[in-house]
Design a protein around this motif. Structure first.
Motif, PDB file in Angstrom:
ATOM      1  N   ASP A   8       0.684  -1.116  -0.206  1.00  0.00           N
ATOM      2  CA  ASP A   8       0.249  -0.086  -0.232  1.00  0.00           C
ATOM      3  C   ASP A   8       0.867   0.940   0.111  1.00  0.00           C
ATOM      4  O   ASP A   8       1.792   1.223   1.265  1.00  0.00           O
ATOM      5  N   GLY A   9       0.784   1.998  -1.010  1.00  0.00           N
ATOM      6  CA  GLY A   9       1.541   3.439  -1.058  1.00  0.00           C
ATOM      7  C   GLY A   9       2.962   3.358  -2.016  1.00  0.00           C
ATOM      8  O   GLY A   9       3.493   4.374  -2.104  1.00  0.00           O
ATOM      9  N   LYS A  10       3.205   1.937  -2.555  1.00  0.00           N
ATOM     10  CA  LYS A  10       4.170   1.531  -3.115  1.00  0.00           C
ATOM     11  C   LYS A  10       4.351   1.907  -4.199  1.00  0.00           C
ATOM     12  O   LYS A  10       3.372   1.025  -5.156  1.00  0.00           O
ATOM     13  N   PRO A  11       5.065   2.917  -4.601  1.00  0.00           N
ATOM     14  CA  PRO A  11       4.304   3.520  -6.557  1.00  0.00           C
ATOM     15  C   PRO A  11       5.257   1.943  -7.476  1.00  0.00           C
ATOM     16  O   PRO A  11       6.223   1.959  -6.691  1.00  0.00           O
ATOM     17  N   ILE A  12       4.975   1.744  -8.419  1.00  0.00           N
ATOM     18  CA  ILE A  12       4.929   0.410  -9.269  1.00  0.00           C
ATOM     19  C   ILE A  12       4.983   1.407 -10.626  1.00  0.00           C
ATOM     20  O   ILE A  12       4.555   2.511 -10.649  1.00  0.00           O
ATOM     21  N   VAL A  13       5.805   0.942 -11.586  1.00  0.00           N
ATOM     22  CA  VAL A  13       6.828   1.557 -12.697  1.00  0.00           C
ATOM     23  C   VAL A  13       6.519   0.259 -13.471  1.00  0.00           C
ATOM     24  O   VAL A  13       6.488  -0.795 -13.405  1.00  0.00           O
ATOM     25  N   ILE A  14       5.074   0.016 -14.630  1.00  0.00           N
ATOM     26  CA  ILE A  14       5.396  -0.960 -15.792  1.00  0.00           C
ATOM     27  C   ILE A  14       5.138  -0.296 -16.878  1.00  0.00           C
ATOM     28  O   ILE A  14       4.903   0.782 -17.839  1.00  0.00           O
ATOM     29  N   THR A  15       5.950  -1.009 -18.170  1.00  0.00           N
ATOM     30  CA  THR A  15       6.261  -0.354 -18.830  1.00  0.00           C
ATOM     31  C   THR A  15       4.938  -1.624 -20.377  1.00  0.00           C
ATOM     32  O   THR A  15       4.768  -2.529 -19.870  1.00  0.00           O
ATOM     33  N   GLY A  16       4.579  -0.610 -21.199  1.00  0.00           N
ATOM     34  CA  GLY A  16       3.465  -2.118 -21.999  1.00  0.00           C
ATOM     35  C   GLY A  16       2.752  -1.692 -20.567  1.00  0.00           C
ATOM     36  O   GLY A  16       1.570  -2.568 -21.143  1.00  0.00           O
ATOM     37  N   GLY A  17       1.932  -0.420 -20.027  1.00  0.00           N
ATOM     38  CA  GLY A  17       1.011  -0.537 -18.844  1.00  0.00           C
ATOM     39  C   GLY A  17      -0.720  -0.605 -19.511  1.00  0.00           C
ATOM     40  O   GLY A  17      -1.083  -0.249 -18.819  1.00  0.00           O
ATOM     41  N   GLY A  18      -0.280   0.295 -20.927  1.00  0.00           N
ATOM     42  CA  GLY A  18      -1.440   0.455 -21.736  1.00  0.00           C
ATOM     43  C   GLY A  18      -2.869  -0.620 -21.658  1.00  0.00           C
ATOM     44  O   GLY A  18      -3.927  -0.639 -22.457  1.00  0.00           O
ATOM     45  N   THR A  19      -1.616  -1.909 -22.290  1.00  0.00           N
ATOM     46  CA  THR A  19      -2.336  -3.189 -23.094  1.00  0.00           C
ATOM     47  C   THR A  19      -2.225  -4.569 -22.300  1.00  0.00           C
ATOM     48  O   THR A  19      -1.547  -4.478 -21.640  1.00  0.00           O
ATOM     49  N   GLY A  20      -2.965  -5.723 -22.410  1.00  0.00           N
ATOM     50  CA  GLY A  20      -2.652  -6.723 -21.975  1.00  0.00           C
ATOM     51  C   GLY A  20      -2.089  -7.475 -20.699  1.00  0.00           C
ATOM     52  O   GLY A  20      -3.102  -6.224 -19.609  1.00  0.00           O
ATOM     53  N   ILE A  21      -0.449  -8.200 -20.621  1.00  0.00           N
ATOM     54  CA  ILE A  21      -0.447  -7.811 -18.980  1.00  0.00           C
ATOM     55  C   ILE A  21       0.177  -7.025 -18.397  1.00  0.00           C
ATOM     56  O   ILE A  21      -0.246  -6.480 -17.436  1.00  0.00           O
ATOM     57  N   MET A  34      -1.208   0.734  -5.046  1.00  0.00           N
ATOM     58  CA  MET A  34       0.175   1.206  -5.025  1.00  0.00           C
ATOM     59  C   MET A  34       0.071   2.365  -6.764  1.00  0.00           C
ATOM     60  O   MET A  34      -1.447   2.229  -7.307  1.00  0.00           O
ATOM     61  N   PRO A  35       0.516   3.132  -6.476  1.00  0.00           N
ATOM     62  CA  PRO A  35       0.333   4.516  -7.054  1.00  0.00           C
ATOM     63  C   PRO A  35       1.079   3.793  -8.318  1.00  0.00           C
ATOM     64  O   PRO A  35       2.532   2.997  -8.454  1.00  0.00           O
ATOM     65  N   VAL A  36       0.468   3.417  -9.606  1.00  0.00           N
ATOM     66  CA  VAL A  36       0.907   3.114 -10.724  1.00  0.00           C
ATOM     67  C   VAL A  36       1.596   3.857 -12.107  1.00  0.00           C
ATOM     68  O   VAL A  36       0.838   5.332 -12.586  1.00  0.00           O
ATOM     69  N   VAL A  37       2.549   4.299 -12.252  1.00  0.00           N
ATOM     70  CA  VAL A  37       3.257   4.883 -13.568  1.00  0.00           C
ATOM     71  C   VAL A  37       3.246   3.745 -14.960  1.00  0.00           C
ATOM     72  O   VAL A  37       3.830   2.424 -14.597  1.00  0.00           O
ATOM     73  N   LEU A  38       2.715   4.275 -16.043  1.00  0.00           N
ATOM     74  CA  LEU A  38       2.216   3.497 -16.828  1.00  0.00           C
ATOM     75  C   LEU A  38       3.146   3.948 -17.928  1.00  0.00           C
ATOM     76  O   LEU A  38       2.261   5.016 -18.360  1.00  0.00           O
ATOM     77  N   ALA A  39       3.962   3.229 -19.088  1.00  0.00           N
ATOM     78  CA  ALA A  39       4.317   3.781 -20.314  1.00  0.00           C
ATOM     79  C   ALA A  39       4.716   2.770 -20.880  1.00  0.00           C
ATOM     80  O   ALA A  39       3.969   1.621 -21.021  1.00  0.00           O
ATOM     81  N   GLY A  40       3.916   3.458 -22.563  1.00  0.00           N
ATOM     82  CA  GLY A  40       3.637   2.704 -23.661  1.00  0.00           C
ATOM     83  C   GLY A  40       4.099   4.477 -25.023  1.00  0.00           C
ATOM     84  O   GLY A  40       4.049   5.250 -24.071  1.00  0.00           O
ATOM     85  N   ARG A  41       4.213   3.709 -26.122  1.00  0.00           N
ATOM     86  CA  ARG A  41       4.299   4.167 -27.433  1.00  0.00           C
ATOM     87  C   ARG A  41       2.788   4.947 -27.162  1.00  0.00           C
ATOM     88  O   ARG A  41       2.837   6.459 -27.657  1.00  0.00           O
ATOM     89  N   ARG A  42       1.681   4.335 -27.078  1.00  0.00           N
ATOM     90  CA  ARG A  42       0.276   5.034 -27.855  1.00  0.00           C
ATOM     91  C   ARG A  42      -0.551   5.953 -26.209  1.00  0.00           C
ATOM     92  O   ARG A  42      -0.440   5.082 -25.433  1.00  0.00           O
ATOM     93  N   THR A  43      -0.811   6.508 -27.134  1.00  0.00           N
ATOM     94  CA  THR A  43      -1.029   7.430 -25.217  1.00  0.00           C
ATOM     95  C   THR A  43      -2.471   6.865 -25.213  1.00  0.00           C
ATOM     96  O   THR A  43      -2.928   6.841 -23.851  1.00  0.00           O
ATOM     97  N   GLU A  44      -3.423   6.323 -26.040  1.00  0.00           N
ATOM     98  CA  GLU A  44      -5.021   5.875 -26.036  1.00  0.00           C
ATOM     99  C   GLU A  44      -5.057   4.624 -25.102  1.00  0.00           C
ATOM    100  O   GLU A  44      -6.151   4.988 -23.719  1.00  0.00           O
ATOM    101  N   PRO A  45      -3.816   3.801 -25.322  1.00  0.00           N
ATOM    102  CA  PRO A  45      -4.725   2.801 -24.041  1.00  0.00           C
ATOM    103  C   PRO A  45      -3.927   3.283 -22.562  1.00  0.00           C
ATOM    104  O   PRO A  45      -4.767   2.962 -21.720  1.00  0.00           O
ATOM    105  N   LEU A  46      -2.832   3.459 -22.657  1.00  0.00           N
ATOM    106  CA  LEU A  46      -2.185   4.625 -21.616  1.00  0.00           C
ATOM    107  C   LEU A  46      -3.730   5.397 -20.622  1.00  0.00           C
ATOM    108  O   LEU A  46      -3.772   4.893 -19.502  1.00  0.00           O
ATOM    109  N   GLU A  47      -4.373   5.871 -21.582  1.00  0.00           N
ATOM    110  CA  GLU A  47      -5.144   7.126 -20.805  1.00  0.00           C
ATOM    111  C   GLU A  47      -6.136   5.796 -20.287  1.00  0.00           C
ATOM    112  O   GLU A  47      -6.897   6.064 -19.265  1.00  0.00           O
ATOM    113  N   ALA A  48      -6.417   4.931 -21.023  1.00  0.00           N
ATOM    114  CA  ALA A  48      -7.780   4.298 -21.016  1.00  0.00           C
ATOM    115  C   ALA A  48      -7.624   3.261 -19.607  1.00  0.00           C
ATOM    116  O   ALA A  48      -8.443   3.690 -18.527  1.00  0.00           O
ATOM    117  N   THR A  49      -6.604   3.373 -19.236  1.00  0.00           N
ATOM    118  CA  THR A  49      -6.312   2.184 -17.862  1.00  0.00           C
ATOM    119  C   THR A  49      -5.725   2.845 -16.977  1.00  0.00           C
ATOM    120  O   THR A  49      -6.927   2.783 -15.865  1.00  0.00           O
TER     121      THR A  49
END
Ligand SMILES: NC(=O)c1ccc[n+]([C@@H]2O[C@H](COP(=O)([O-])OP(=O)(O)OC[C@H]3O[C@@H](n4cnc5c(N)ncnc54)[C@H](OP(=O)(O)O)[C@@H]3O)[C@@H](O)[C@H]2O)c1
Length: 281
Positions: A8-21, A34-49
């Motif tokens: 709880d409260g520990k941040p996680i960074v996830i690449t390819g965070g907009g889709t799938g796994i 957990m606060p989540v940092v989502l990285a990927g190329r396309r903005t749309e799936p990242l925004e949706a997640t």
């Protein structure tokens, strides 16, 4: 490393965070606080997640970037730190496949798949490790390898090789970083129903109507949510390798002992292929 990590409260960074796994893991982590940092190329799936996480009361921040370009690791980790503070966990998950016989794979294709699956993973994880070492508070590094990091199906040699490289590099890092309270885990999913197979077919110039996912018996297919639950379990109680199928894990072990037997099993994948002389149309 504590037996059970309080997340709880520990941040996680996830690449390819907009889709799938990546997206499924992000949602479970966010639901656990957990606060989540989502990285990927396309903005749309990242925004949706991000929207889905926030609608459920969680926190998310997106970084739109290509992990094969520039200083992506610094960019992603800095962005996360400025919003949520230093990451406790970093999940290098962005990746893609290539559906091509080894002898028809070009050098450019081989270098390109290694850029995203191998080099990007380790550029991110090594920079994250440096930062965790500097803070002396431990942490958790994870890489989304694959069950095929331990054996290679036909037409997926380049992909399997990139995942094996990822897996082996992480094995060494796990031992190197353990004394500093930094855990390193590799994830070994079996066939997971995501965009992965369509992307792989498109990159390989093949039809998306009959990809490897269609050749995989239903019993060996999983949802990204199933994989995400196993990953979250590992975040709570770190283990070296996360496997989502015991049968495939045993099969992977058997590959070393009985390569001929495994080759026989894999031969059924050699069907209807037009890119290999003597196979299909
Ligand atoms: N699906 C399976 O059966 C399976 C099995 C074993 C392992 N895996 C591994 O699981 C991981 C996640 O795959 P998935 O199944 O969830 O498929 P996916 O939905 O296609 O996820 C791949 C993610 O990686 C991101 N990505 C790809 N290239 C990128 C780049 N150059 N820069 C930044 N982000 C990039 C994609 O986002 P953008 O396109 O927006 O950049 C996408 O969000 C991959 O590493 C894959 O190898 C998958």
């Amino acid at each position: 490393m504590p037996r059970r990590v309080q997340l709880d409260g520990k941040p996680i960074v996830i690449t390819g965070g907009g889709t799938g796994i990546g997206a499924a893991t992000a949602k479970i982590c966010a639901a656990a606080g957990m606060p989540v940092v989502l990285a990927g190329r396309r903005t749309e799936p990242l925004e949706a997640t991000k929207a889905s996480i926030e609608a459920a009361g969680g926190r998310a921040h997106i970084v739109s970037t290509d992990v094969t370009q520039g200083n992506h690791a610094t960019e992603i980790l800095d962005a996360g730190e400025s919003v949520f503070g230093p990451a406790w966990a970093v999940f290098a998950n962005a990746g893609r496949g290539l559906d091509r016989a080894g002898h028809t794979t070009t050098e450019e294709e081989l270098r390109s798949i290694f850029e995203v699956n191998f080099f990007a993973t380790h550029i991110l994880l090594t920079e994250a490790a440096e930062r965790m070492l500097g803070r002396r508070e431990g942490g958790h590094l994870l890489a989304c390898a694959s069950c095929v990091s331990k054996f290679s199906p036909p037409y997926h040699g380049a992909y399997a090789a990139s995942k094996a490289a990822q897996d082996l590099f992480c094995q060494a890092m796990r031992l190197e970083l353990a004394p500093f309270g930094i855990f390193v885990s590799t994830i070994h999913p079996i066939t997971t129903t995501t965009e992965f197979f369509d992307v792989s077919a498109q990159v390989s110039g093949r039809s998306t109507e009959r990809t490897s996912v269609h050749l995989t018996p239903k019993f060996f297919r999983q949802s990204p949510e199933q994989v995400a639950r196993s990953i979250f379990k590992c975040l709570r109680k770190p283990v070296p390798e996360v496997w989502t199928s015991t049968i495939v894990r045993i099969t992977a072990a058997m590959r070393t002992l009985r390569p001929t037997l495994m080759d026989r099993q894999m031969k059924r994948m050699l069907d209807e292929r037009s890119d290999v002389p003597g196979q299909g149309s």
